[in-house]
Scaffold this motif. Structure first.
Motif, PDB file in Angstrom:
ATOM      1  N   CYS A   1       0.796  -1.236   0.000  1.00  0.00           N
ATOM      2  CA  CYS A   1       0.000   0.000   0.000  1.00  0.00           C
ATOM      3  C   CYS A   1       0.823   1.277   0.000  1.00  0.00           C
ATOM      4  CB  CYS A   1      -0.960   0.010   1.182  1.00  0.00           C
ATOM      5  SG  CYS A   1      -0.151   0.171   2.788  1.00  0.00           S
ATOM      6  N   GLY A   2       2.143   1.167   0.223  1.00  0.00           N
ATOM      7  CA  GLY A   2       2.964   2.380   0.233  1.00  0.00           C
ATOM      8  C   GLY A   2       2.476   3.362   1.283  1.00  0.00           C
ATOM      9  N   ASP A   3       2.076   4.552   0.849  1.00  0.00           N
ATOM     10  CA  ASP A   3       1.583   5.575   1.787  1.00  0.00           C
ATOM     11  C   ASP A   3       0.053   5.608   1.819  1.00  0.00           C
ATOM     12  OD1 ASP A   3       1.073   6.730  -0.644  1.00  0.00           O
ATOM     13  OD2 ASP A   3       2.325   8.492  -0.328  1.00  0.00           O
ATOM     14  N   GLN A   4      -0.584   4.522   1.476  1.00  0.00           N
ATOM     15  CA  GLN A   4      -2.032   4.331   1.590  1.00  0.00           C
ATOM     16  C   GLN A   4      -2.855   5.265   0.699  1.00  0.00           C
ATOM     17  OE1 GLN A   4      -1.983   4.773   5.994  1.00  0.00           O
ATOM     18  NE2 GLN A   4      -3.097   2.836   5.932  1.00  0.00           N
ATOM     19  N   LYS A   5      -2.412   5.485  -0.515  1.00  0.00           N
ATOM     20  CA  LYS A   5      -3.160   6.351  -1.427  1.00  0.00           C
ATOM     21  C   LYS A   5      -4.595   5.874  -1.607  1.00  0.00           C
ATOM     22  CE  LYS A   5       0.860   7.619  -4.124  1.00  0.00           C
ATOM     23  NZ  LYS A   5       1.738   7.003  -3.125  1.00  0.00           N
ATOM     24  N   LEU A   6      -4.769   4.571  -1.736  1.00  0.00           N
ATOM     25  CA  LEU A   6      -6.112   4.024  -1.966  1.00  0.00           C
ATOM     26  C   LEU A   6      -7.074   4.403  -0.851  1.00  0.00           C
ATOM     27  CD1 LEU A   6      -8.100   2.278  -3.573  1.00  0.00           C
ATOM     28  CD2 LEU A   6      -7.196   0.289  -2.331  1.00  0.00           C
ATOM     29  N   SER A   7      -6.616   4.403   0.383  1.00  0.00           N
ATOM     30  CA  SER A   7      -7.522   4.680   1.507  1.00  0.00           C
ATOM     31  C   SER A   7      -8.145   6.069   1.410  1.00  0.00           C
ATOM     32  CB  SER A   7      -6.802   4.514   2.849  1.00  0.00           C
ATOM     33  OG  SER A   7      -5.832   5.524   3.024  1.00  0.00           O
ATOM     34  N   SER A   8      -7.439   7.002   0.798  1.00  0.00           N
ATOM     35  CA  SER A   8      -7.987   8.360   0.678  1.00  0.00           C
ATOM     36  C   SER A   8      -9.147   8.428  -0.308  1.00  0.00           C
ATOM     37  CB  SER A   8      -6.893   9.350   0.264  1.00  0.00           C
ATOM     38  OG  SER A   8      -6.453   9.078  -1.050  1.00  0.00           O
ATOM     39  N   PHE A   9      -9.316   7.401  -1.130  1.00  0.00           N
ATOM     40  CA  PHE A   9     -10.411   7.360  -2.095  1.00  0.00           C
ATOM     41  C   PHE A   9     -11.601   6.532  -1.608  1.00  0.00           C
ATOM     42  CE2 PHE A   9      -6.722   8.276  -4.766  1.00  0.00           C
ATOM     43  CZ  PHE A   9      -7.198   9.300  -5.557  1.00  0.00           C
ATOM     44  N   LEU A  10     -11.455   5.840  -0.470  1.00  0.00           N
ATOM     45  CA  LEU A  10     -12.514   4.964   0.036  1.00  0.00           C
ATOM     46  C   LEU A  10     -13.144   5.554   1.289  1.00  0.00           C
ATOM     47  CD1 LEU A  10     -10.712   1.508  -0.297  1.00  0.00           C
ATOM     48  CD2 LEU A  10     -12.383   2.515  -1.876  1.00  0.00           C
ATOM     49  N   SER A  11     -14.450   5.551   1.347  1.00  0.00           N
ATOM     50  CA  SER A  11     -15.169   6.084   2.506  1.00  0.00           C
ATOM     51  C   SER A  11     -15.133   5.081   3.661  1.00  0.00           C
ATOM     52  CB  SER A  11     -16.626   6.361   2.125  1.00  0.00           C
ATOM     53  OG  SER A  11     -17.396   6.578   3.276  1.00  0.00           O
ATOM     54  N   SER A  12     -14.769   5.556   4.843  1.00  0.00           N
ATOM     55  CA  SER A  12     -14.761   4.680   6.018  1.00  0.00           C
ATOM     56  C   SER A  12     -16.179   4.250   6.398  1.00  0.00           C
ATOM     57  CB  SER A  12     -14.064   5.369   7.196  1.00  0.00           C
ATOM     58  OG  SER A  12     -14.761   6.543   7.550  1.00  0.00           O
ATOM     59  N   THR A  13     -17.180   4.888   5.833  1.00  0.00           N
ATOM     60  CA  THR A  13     -18.570   4.485   6.070  1.00  0.00           C
ATOM     61  C   THR A  13     -18.836   3.112   5.464  1.00  0.00           C
ATOM     62  OG1 THR A  13     -19.276   6.788   5.985  1.00  0.00           O
ATOM     63  CG2 THR A  13     -20.996   5.118   5.684  1.00  0.00           C
ATOM     64  N   TYR A  14     -18.185   2.827   4.348  1.00  0.00           N
ATOM     65  CA  TYR A  14     -18.469   1.594   3.609  1.00  0.00           C
ATOM     66  C   TYR A  14     -17.346   0.567   3.633  1.00  0.00           C
ATOM     67  CZ  TYR A  14     -22.270   4.404   1.791  1.00  0.00           C
ATOM     68  OH  TYR A  14     -23.375   5.199   1.685  1.00  0.00           O
ATOM     69  N   TYR A  15     -16.176   0.942   4.142  1.00  0.00           N
ATOM     70  CA  TYR A  15     -15.026   0.041   4.056  1.00  0.00           C
ATOM     71  C   TYR A  15     -14.232  -0.022   5.353  1.00  0.00           C
ATOM     72  CZ  TYR A  15     -16.082   0.607  -0.839  1.00  0.00           C
ATOM     73  OH  TYR A  15     -16.746   0.644  -2.028  1.00  0.00           O
ATOM     74  N   HIS A  16     -13.778  -1.245   5.659  1.00  0.00           N
ATOM     75  CA  HIS A  16     -12.729  -1.462   6.654  1.00  0.00           C
ATOM     76  C   HIS A  16     -11.455  -1.621   5.835  1.00  0.00           C
ATOM     77  CE1 HIS A  16     -15.106  -1.928  10.264  1.00  0.00           C
ATOM     78  NE2 HIS A  16     -15.867  -2.825   9.681  1.00  0.00           N
ATOM     79  N   TYR A  17     -10.593  -0.628   5.882  1.00  0.00           N
ATOM     80  CA  TYR A  17      -9.361  -0.628   5.092  1.00  0.00           C
ATOM     81  C   TYR A  17      -8.190  -1.054   5.961  1.00  0.00           C
ATOM     82  CZ  TYR A  17      -5.294   1.143   2.589  1.00  0.00           C
ATOM     83  OH  TYR A  17      -4.077   1.251   1.970  1.00  0.00           O
ATOM     84  N   TYR A  18      -7.375  -1.987   5.438  1.00  0.00           N
ATOM     85  CA  TYR A  18      -6.170  -2.439   6.126  1.00  0.00           C
ATOM     86  C   TYR A  18      -5.011  -2.372   5.140  1.00  0.00           C
ATOM     87  CZ  TYR A  18      -9.680  -4.303   9.280  1.00  0.00           C
ATOM     88  OH  TYR A  18     -10.749  -4.427  10.125  1.00  0.00           O
ATOM     89  N   GLY A  19      -3.957  -1.662   5.515  1.00  0.00           N
ATOM     90  CA  GLY A  19      -2.791  -1.512   4.650  1.00  0.00           C
ATOM     91  C   GLY A  19      -1.644  -2.389   5.108  1.00  0.00           C
ATOM     92  N   PHE A  20      -0.962  -3.006   4.156  1.00  0.00           N
ATOM     93  CA  PHE A  20       0.185  -3.879   4.419  1.00  0.00           C
ATOM     94  C   PHE A  20       1.294  -3.514   3.445  1.00  0.00           C
ATOM     95  CE2 PHE A  20      -3.761  -6.111   5.223  1.00  0.00           C
ATOM     96  CZ  PHE A  20      -3.590  -6.600   6.505  1.00  0.00           C
ATOM     97  N   ASP A  21       2.534  -3.500   3.948  1.00  0.00           N
ATOM     98  CA  ASP A  21       3.648  -3.171   3.068  1.00  0.00           C
ATOM     99  C   ASP A  21       4.942  -3.723   3.649  1.00  0.00           C
ATOM    100  OD1 ASP A  21       3.831  -0.741   0.701  1.00  0.00           O
ATOM    101  OD2 ASP A  21       5.698  -1.559   1.492  1.00  0.00           O
ATOM    102  N   LEU A  22       5.836  -4.094   2.763  1.00  0.00           N
ATOM    103  CA  LEU A  22       7.159  -4.550   3.179  1.00  0.00           C
ATOM    104  C   LEU A  22       7.922  -3.411   3.850  1.00  0.00           C
ATOM    105  CD1 LEU A  22       9.318  -6.787   3.125  1.00  0.00           C
ATOM    106  CD2 LEU A  22       9.957  -5.989   0.849  1.00  0.00           C
ATOM    107  N   LEU A  23       7.684  -2.187   3.367  1.00  0.00           N
ATOM    108  CA  LEU A  23       8.343  -0.992   3.905  1.00  0.00           C
ATOM    109  C   LEU A  23       7.262   0.007   4.338  1.00  0.00           C
ATOM    110  CD1 LEU A  23      10.950  -0.663   1.018  1.00  0.00           C
ATOM    111  CD2 LEU A  23      11.384  -1.571   3.310  1.00  0.00           C
ATOM    112  N   PRO A  24       6.649  -0.212   5.511  1.00  0.00           N
ATOM    113  CA  PRO A  24       5.561   0.669   5.937  1.00  0.00           C
ATOM    114  C   PRO A  24       5.991   2.134   5.975  1.00  0.00           C
ATOM    115  CG  PRO A  24       5.720  -1.229   7.390  1.00  0.00           C
ATOM    116  CD  PRO A  24       6.927  -1.248   6.498  1.00  0.00           C
ATOM    117  N   GLN A  25       5.134   2.990   5.429  1.00  0.00           N
ATOM    118  CA  GLN A  25       5.394   4.427   5.411  1.00  0.00           C
ATOM    119  C   GLN A  25       4.483   5.161   6.385  1.00  0.00           C
ATOM    120  OE1 GLN A  25       5.550   5.918   1.338  1.00  0.00           O
ATOM    121  NE2 GLN A  25       6.234   3.927   0.640  1.00  0.00           N
TER     122      GLN A  25
END
Length: 181
Positions: A51-75
């Motif tokens: 997920c890098g710096d979690q760009k995708l999460s900024s496009f998804l509403s927390s009302t409809y999604y439980h977002y979990y980010g994983f990365d080899l190099l967490p930012q």
């Protein structure tokens, strides 16, 4: 010389945001209708691998999604460290497993996809050689480990019963973003 094995130094450029925007569009399109349980919206679970710096999460509403980010190099402290090649992925039901700008860096894509077979949908980006021809030198500079055509790439996912439902292309016409189900 590779500045970083995963090109983190260019993750702020617009094509990375474009890819995340397209992925969110696919997720929104294929999200199950807003089921409610006791007046609460049943949220879809999204696992964003690499997920890098979690760009995708900024496009998804927390009302409809439980977002979990994983990365080899967490930012971010919100991102869980995970080596997709060597570690097990979190178990449990996942609506959407997302891999944006990841699979080009994986030698054995099948081994990674095999870990994600419990996901209802896969949302992935890939720059196939028939869309974006690159010399071996260019791929090596990017540290890419494979070089599939669109058809070869789709056939790999088909081995795990994932078939393309929809495909979009980035604004720069170099990368596809698919949803497989």
């Amino acid at each position: 010389e590779v500045s970083h094995p995963f090109n983190c130094d260019v993750q702020k450029n617009s094509t990375w945001y474009d890819r995340a925007r397209l992925a969110s569009k696919l997720i929104e399109t294929w999200r199950p209708p807003g089921a409610t349980v006791w007046r609460k919206i049943q949220k879809s679970v999204v696992h964003d691998y690499g997920c890098g710096d979690q760009k995708l999460s900024s496009f998804l509403s927390s009302t409809y999604y439980h977002y979990y980010g994983f990365d080899l190099l967490p930012q971010s402290q919100l991102v869980e460290k995970l080596d997709l090649v060597n570690d097990d992925v979190p178990h449990g039901y996942v609506d959407f497993s997302v891999l944006l700008g990841v699979l080009e860096y994986i030698e054995d894509i099948e081994a990674v996809i095999k870990k994600l077979v419990d996901s209802q949908y896969l949302v992935v980006s890939y720059s196939p050689r028939d869309l974006q021809p690159r010399t071996e030198e260019e791929r090596n500079k990017l540290n890419w480990k494979n070089n599939y055509t669109k058809e070869e790439f789709e056939n790999i996912l088909a081995k795990f019963a994932y078939h393309p439902l929809q495909r979009l292309i980035t604004d720069n016409l170099k990368t596809y973003v698919w949803i497989f189900g």
